[in-house]
Motif scaffolding. Structure first.
Motif, short mmCIF file in Angstrom:
data_model
loop_
_atom_site.label_atom_id
_atom_site.label_comp_id
_atom_site.label_asym_id
_atom_site.label_seq_id
_atom_site.Cartn_x
_atom_site.Cartn_y
_atom_site.Cartn_z
N ASP A 295 -31.25 5.18 16.41
CA ASP A 295 -30.53 6.30 15.79
C ASP A 295 -31.05 6.65 14.39
N ASN A 296 -32.34 6.42 14.16
CA ASN A 296 -32.99 6.73 12.88
C ASN A 296 -32.34 6.05 11.69
N THR A 297 -31.63 4.93 11.92
CA THR A 297 -30.99 4.25 10.80
C THR A 297 -31.18 2.74 10.83
N ASP A 298 -31.28 2.16 11.99
CA ASP A 298 -31.31 0.69 12.12
C ASP A 298 -32.71 0.27 12.55
N THR A 299 -33.56 -0.10 11.58
CA THR A 299 -34.94 -0.49 11.88
C THR A 299 -35.04 -2.01 11.88
N ARG A 300 -35.69 -2.54 12.92
CA ARG A 300 -35.86 -3.99 13.04
C ARG A 300 -37.30 -4.28 13.43
N PHE B 128 -27.99 1.74 21.21
CA PHE B 128 -28.11 2.91 20.35
C PHE B 128 -27.18 3.99 20.87
N LYS C 25 -27.73 7.68 20.02
CA LYS C 25 -28.46 8.92 20.31
C LYS C 25 -29.90 8.69 20.73
N ASN D 288 -36.25 1.26 16.16
CA ASN D 288 -35.51 2.13 15.26
C ASN D 288 -34.44 2.81 16.09
#
Length: 79
Positions: free
Chosen positions: A17-22, A36, A38, A15
């Motif tokens: 930057d709390n947006t791109d989960t794979r 990433f 952050k 995960n």
């Protein structure tokens, strides 16, 4: 972050930057890179089976063979 599987690794979750989960699976010899801005959370199904290079430096083994571990990057962001 660059990781290389040195053993069979089960499912891996990331995960960025709390947006791109794979979610993906790794086999011995596979290498992957994650970027990433952050923060990055990386859950390894076999922490002893992965070698991690972060910002150009080799990290200590993240765990033992078969151990499930969740790592947070940058390391100072660990809770």
């Amino acid at each position: 972050l660059r990781a290389t599987a040195i053993e069979e690794v089960t499912t891996t979750h990331s995960n960025a930057d709390n947006t791109d989960t794979r979610q993906f699976s790794l086999r011995k010899g596979d290498t992957f890179a994650l970027t990433f801005t952050k923060s990055l959370e990386l859950k390894l199904g076999n922490a002893g089976g992965v070698r991690i290079r972060y910002n150009g430096e080799d990290m200590p083994a993240p765990g033992q063979s078969g151990q499930v571990r969740t790592l947070t990057f940058p390391p100072s962001a660990r809770q």
